[in-house]
Design a protein around this motif. Structure first.
Motif, PDB file in Angstrom:
ATOM      1  N   TYR A 134       0.835  -1.210   0.000  1.00  0.00           N
ATOM      2  CA  TYR A 134       0.000   0.000   0.000  1.00  0.00           C
ATOM      3  C   TYR A 134       0.865   1.253   0.000  1.00  0.00           C
ATOM      4  O   TYR A 134       0.573   2.227  -0.711  1.00  0.00           O
ATOM      5  CB  TYR A 134      -0.922   0.013   1.222  1.00  0.00           C
ATOM      6  CG  TYR A 134      -1.970  -1.073   1.220  1.00  0.00           C
ATOM      7  CD1 TYR A 134      -2.515  -1.547   0.027  1.00  0.00           C
ATOM      8  CD2 TYR A 134      -2.423  -1.630   2.409  1.00  0.00           C
ATOM      9  CE1 TYR A 134      -3.475  -2.547   0.013  1.00  0.00           C
ATOM     10  CE2 TYR A 134      -3.389  -2.639   2.413  1.00  0.00           C
ATOM     11  CZ  TYR A 134      -3.906  -3.086   1.214  1.00  0.00           C
ATOM     12  OH  TYR A 134      -4.852  -4.060   1.200  1.00  0.00           O
ATOM     13  N   GLU A 137       2.362   1.696  -3.399  1.00  0.00           N
ATOM     14  CA  GLU A 137       1.358   2.164  -4.354  1.00  0.00           C
ATOM     15  C   GLU A 137       1.044   3.643  -4.128  1.00  0.00           C
ATOM     16  O   GLU A 137       0.898   4.417  -5.073  1.00  0.00           O
ATOM     17  CB  GLU A 137       0.081   1.335  -4.212  1.00  0.00           C
ATOM     18  CG  GLU A 137      -1.080   1.768  -5.102  1.00  0.00           C
ATOM     19  CD  GLU A 137      -0.774   1.655  -6.582  1.00  0.00           C
ATOM     20  OE1 GLU A 137      -1.491   2.298  -7.370  1.00  0.00           O
ATOM     21  OE2 GLU A 137       0.168   0.923  -6.957  1.00  0.00           O
ATOM     22  N   PHE A 138       0.957   4.011  -2.837  1.00  0.00           N
ATOM     23  CA  PHE A 138       0.716   5.421  -2.517  1.00  0.00           C
ATOM     24  C   PHE A 138       1.867   6.283  -3.027  1.00  0.00           C
ATOM     25  O   PHE A 138       1.647   7.352  -3.609  1.00  0.00           O
ATOM     26  CB  PHE A 138       0.551   5.586  -1.012  1.00  0.00           C
ATOM     27  CG  PHE A 138       0.365   7.010  -0.573  1.00  0.00           C
ATOM     28  CD1 PHE A 138      -0.844   7.656  -0.756  1.00  0.00           C
ATOM     29  CD2 PHE A 138       1.416   7.720   0.006  1.00  0.00           C
ATOM     30  CE1 PHE A 138      -1.016   8.978  -0.367  1.00  0.00           C
ATOM     31  CE2 PHE A 138       1.256   9.028   0.396  1.00  0.00           C
ATOM     32  CZ  PHE A 138       0.031   9.658   0.218  1.00  0.00           C
ATOM     33  N   SER A 139       3.106   5.798  -2.801  1.00  0.00           N
ATOM     34  CA  SER A 139       4.269   6.555  -3.273  1.00  0.00           C
ATOM     35  C   SER A 139       4.267   6.675  -4.791  1.00  0.00           C
ATOM     36  O   SER A 139       4.604   7.725  -5.346  1.00  0.00           O
ATOM     37  CB  SER A 139       5.555   5.874  -2.805  1.00  0.00           C
ATOM     38  OG  SER A 139       5.628   5.872  -1.402  1.00  0.00           O
ATOM     39  N   ARG A 140       3.860   5.575  -5.456  1.00  0.00           N
ATOM     40  CA  ARG A 140       3.811   5.606  -6.921  1.00  0.00           C
ATOM     41  C   ARG A 140       2.782   6.614  -7.407  1.00  0.00           C
ATOM     42  O   ARG A 140       3.035   7.405  -8.327  1.00  0.00           O
ATOM     43  CB  ARG A 140       3.471   4.216  -7.457  1.00  0.00           C
ATOM     44  CG  ARG A 140       3.573   4.088  -8.972  1.00  0.00           C
ATOM     45  CD  ARG A 140       2.997   2.788  -9.454  1.00  0.00           C
ATOM     46  NE  ARG A 140       1.564   2.732  -9.236  1.00  0.00           N
ATOM     47  CZ  ARG A 140       0.663   3.346 -10.017  1.00  0.00           C
ATOM     48  NH1 ARG A 140       1.061   4.070 -11.052  1.00  0.00           N
ATOM     49  NH2 ARG A 140      -0.621   3.247  -9.755  1.00  0.00           N
ATOM     50  N   GLN A 141       1.605   6.585  -6.768  1.00  0.00           N
ATOM     51  CA  GLN A 141       0.566   7.527  -7.173  1.00  0.00           C
ATOM     52  C   GLN A 141       0.977   8.963  -6.869  1.00  0.00           C
ATOM     53  O   GLN A 141       0.708   9.871  -7.655  1.00  0.00           O
ATOM     54  CB  GLN A 141      -0.737   7.172  -6.468  1.00  0.00           C
ATOM     55  CG  GLN A 141      -1.363   5.867  -6.935  1.00  0.00           C
ATOM     56  CD  GLN A 141      -2.686   5.594  -6.261  1.00  0.00           C
ATOM     57  OE1 GLN A 141      -3.175   6.384  -5.457  1.00  0.00           O
ATOM     58  NE2 GLN A 141      -3.282   4.458  -6.578  1.00  0.00           N
ATOM     59  N   MET A 142       1.617   9.164  -5.717  1.00  0.00           N
ATOM     60  CA  MET A 142       2.052  10.508  -5.369  1.00  0.00           C
ATOM     61  C   MET A 142       3.118  10.998  -6.336  1.00  0.00           C
ATOM     62  O   MET A 142       3.129  12.173  -6.726  1.00  0.00           O
ATOM     63  CB  MET A 142       2.589  10.536  -3.933  1.00  0.00           C
ATOM     64  CG  MET A 142       1.504  10.441  -2.880  1.00  0.00           C
ATOM     65  SD  MET A 142       0.231  11.732  -3.055  1.00  0.00           S
ATOM     66  CE  MET A 142       1.214  13.200  -2.871  1.00  0.00           C
ATOM     67  N   LYS A 143       4.009  10.071  -6.736  1.00  0.00           N
ATOM     68  CA  LYS A 143       5.045  10.457  -7.698  1.00  0.00           C
ATOM     69  C   LYS A 143       4.410  10.900  -9.006  1.00  0.00           C
ATOM     70  O   LYS A 143       4.891  11.830  -9.662  1.00  0.00           O
ATOM     71  CB  LYS A 143       5.978   9.271  -7.935  1.00  0.00           C
ATOM     72  CG  LYS A 143       7.156   9.598  -8.840  1.00  0.00           C
ATOM     73  CD  LYS A 143       8.089   8.400  -8.986  1.00  0.00           C
ATOM     74  CE  LYS A 143       9.270   8.734  -9.887  1.00  0.00           C
ATOM     75  NZ  LYS A 143      10.184   7.574 -10.047  1.00  0.00           N
ATOM     76  N   HIS A 144       3.310  10.240  -9.372  1.00  0.00           N
ATOM     77  CA  HIS A 144       2.585  10.620 -10.589  1.00  0.00           C
ATOM     78  C   HIS A 144       1.797  11.910 -10.384  1.00  0.00           C
ATOM     79  O   HIS A 144       1.634  12.705 -11.319  1.00  0.00           O
ATOM     80  CB  HIS A 144       1.648   9.486 -10.988  1.00  0.00           C
ATOM     81  CG  HIS A 144       0.779   9.805 -12.175  1.00  0.00           C
ATOM     82  ND1 HIS A 144       1.270   9.885 -13.468  1.00  0.00           N
ATOM     83  CD2 HIS A 144      -0.547  10.095 -12.259  1.00  0.00           C
ATOM     84  CE1 HIS A 144       0.294  10.199 -14.289  1.00  0.00           C
ATOM     85  NE2 HIS A 144      -0.822  10.325 -13.587  1.00  0.00           N
ATOM     86  N   SER A 145       1.292  12.111  -9.159  1.00  0.00           N
ATOM     87  CA  SER A 145       0.405  13.246  -8.897  1.00  0.00           C
ATOM     88  C   SER A 145       1.144  14.529  -8.551  1.00  0.00           C
ATOM     89  O   SER A 145       0.600  15.624  -8.744  1.00  0.00           O
ATOM     90  CB  SER A 145      -0.564  12.902  -7.756  1.00  0.00           C
ATOM     91  OG  SER A 145      -1.345  11.777  -8.070  1.00  0.00           O
TER      92      SER A 145
END
Length: 540
Positions: A134, A137-145
């Motif tokens: 989790y 995944e959060f870090s990945r989404q934040m990197k994208h966001s």
């Protein structure tokens, strides 16, 4: 659940065989079981297969279980280690705790107990892995966001002016502290001409997208800009950029080079009409919007100057000097002055506009558009009560487009303006005195203040336009219709409060307010105290 591997370590063969045969590995989601008879063999297997769980005895030849655990811990501080030992010596237990083993099981132990212990360890391991999954995944989404969030923060800072940037926000959005030390805004204005390439909205948006790409590539190719320039999103057909530098002169120089490069590249590759405005430098991030507003004002003025131009707020040239004169704003002001009967002011404003339109740099087409805008505004002001003025607007437009010189266009507008001025003078001289209209309006307020009053309806009853009646009312009373009505209602409310016979909501209804809460707010705005506080103060 994903299958796991386990490493069993014990120098007693019957223990290993018993564990292999008696433990329900499938129920534990263990796919592969590796075994070793001593610590050294176990270390080799660990390095080769990286098992998910290690279960080891303590007393073994060559390398004991605690030494093995210490090696594994240096390699992987998180892998679960379970000690299975016949020794209950305190020193063993203390060392096991020091090595952060997951469980310490004493022999002899029944296999069901061992399976339960392993199930707990594997359950904990799964929970940790899920948590890590989790988090990843959060870090990945934040990197994208983060780039999107950063762009929104900068957009709010520059365009809307609603962002307050803290040091914590800078870190979160991966921005440098230099953002707060000073900068300016560059705005690229695109013009959707009658070029067939821009006929459809889809095509126009594609061209805008291409311009943004060219700007991004230009920023990336510039040696002194990357990291100090942020491209924002479009505001209609305007593309703003924020150039950061704590030195004003350096920021202006960077912005000028960028503007020249963009102008040349967009013109060469896309053939789009554009202008570029460079706003003033400001030393605080909270002032960047002022730089953007300057850009918008300059681009509006450039609408009357042509295309492929760069103008800077810091330059002492014809454009910067003329920023105080905004043709579109001048048209609005002239229309407002005209309808309020300011004949002298109207003539003076027209002379200023006339000079601006006749400047050599103003194209004929721009002068025609300005003339039509002016005549349109004046005609619409008269349309409420004189339909023929609205009907004659189309022929005026046709005449403006027929003329092939700016001088002829300007003369046509001047003739029409003089005719309208004369018409207004005659109409006002024939109307009843202005104080009579105002007196009748005040009578309506005093007799009907408890009702919902429509100023438009009152103006129609007096056979006047709203704008003209508003102008006369303010000239005679020194205040607006709404302010006068509110003041009158509040005075009547005070009288009713002093009578001490009515509830607040009843008083509100009696003076024209259907909402008691709204009445209380209006009363407090007017008097400084709420109705109840006013009543108490009158009783003291």
């Amino acid at each position: 659940m994903i299958g796991m591997n386990i490493l069993l370590v014990d120098d007693e063969e019957h223990v290993i065989d018993g564990l292999r045969e008696m433990i329900d590995w499938e129920a534990l989601h263990i796919d592969r079981v590796f075994t070793a008879a001593d610590g050294e063999e176990a270390w080799q297997l660990y390095c080769s297969h990286r098992p998910d769980v290690v279960l080891t005895d303590v007393a073994m030849p060559q390398m004991n279980g605690l030494e093995l655990s210490a090696r594994i811990r240096r390699e992987d501080p998180h892998v679960p280690i379970v000690i299975l030992s016949g020794y209950d010596d305190f020193e063993y237990a203390r060392e096991a705790v020091h090595l952060s083993v997951s469980r310490y099981i004493l022999k002899p132990a029944v296999f069901t107990e061992i399976q339960e212990m392993l199930a707990e360890v594997i359950g904990d391991l799964e929970a940790v892995r899920k948590q890590k999954q989790y988090a990843d995944e959060f870090s990945r989404q934040m990197k994208h966001s983060i780039p999107l969030l950063r762009e929104q923060l900068l957009f709010d800072l520059v365009v809307t002016g609603g962002a307050v940037v803290t040091a914590e926000q800078l870190r979160f959005h991966q921005l440098e502290d230099e953002l707060m030390t000073g900068g300016l805004v560059v705005t690229i204005g695109l013009y959707r001409t009658d070029d067939a390439r821009f006929a459809s909205e889809r095509d126009w948006q594609l061209f805008k997208f291409s311009v943004a790409n060219i700007v991004s590539e230009t920023i990336a190719a510039a040696d002194d800009i990357p990291g100090g320039c942020f491209l924002l999103r479009y505001v209609e057909d305007r593309l703003p950029l924020l150039v950061i530098s704590m030195n004003a002169g350096e920021a202006v120089l960077r912005a000028r080079r960028l503007a020249e490069a963009v102008l040349e590249s967009v013109t060469r590759h896309l053939g789009i009409e554009l202008n570029v405005a460079i706003g003033g430098w400001f030393g605080k991030a909270g002032q960047y919007r002022a730089s953007y507003v300057q850009c918008c004002d300059m681009l509006r003025s450039l609408d009357f100057e042509g295309y492929h131009r760069i103008v800077s707020a810091d330059e002492e040239n014809d454009y910067a000097a003329s920023m105080a004169y905004d043709p579109l704003k001048a048209i609005r002001l002239l229309s407002g002055t005209f309808r309020q009967g300011g004949w002298g002011e109207t003539a003076e404003m027209w002379r200023e506009m006339r000079g601006a339109l006749l400047r050599e740099s103003v194209p004929l087409g721009v002068a025609q558009i300005a003339a039509i805008s002016l005549m349109s505004g004046l005609t619409l002001e008269l349309a409420e009560e004189e339909r023929e003025n609205a009907n004659r607007f189309l022929p005026i437009v046709q005449d403006i487009y027929k003329h092939r010189s700016k001088e002829a266009v300007v003369q046509l507008v001047e003739d029409q303006l003089n005719a309208l001025l004369e018409q207004f003078r005659q109409r006002e001289s024939q109307q009843r005195p202005s104080h009579d209209c105002v007196r009748k309006l005040i009578e309506q307020i005093e007799s009907r203040f408890a009702e919902p009053l429509s100023f438009s309806e009152l103006a129609r009853q007096l056979h006047m336009t709203r704008n003209h009646l508003s102008y006369l009312f303010k000239r005679e009373t020194g205040t607006s219709f709404i302010a006068y009505l509110t003041s009158y209602r509040i005075e009547r409310a005070k009288e009713l409060l002093n009578a001490n016979r009515y509830m607040i909501y009843e008083i509100a209804e009696k003076v024209g307010y259907s909402d008691a809460a709204y009445f209380s707010r209006v009363f407090k705005n007017a008097t400084g105290v709420c109705p109840l506080e006013y009543t108490h103060s009158q009783r003291q």
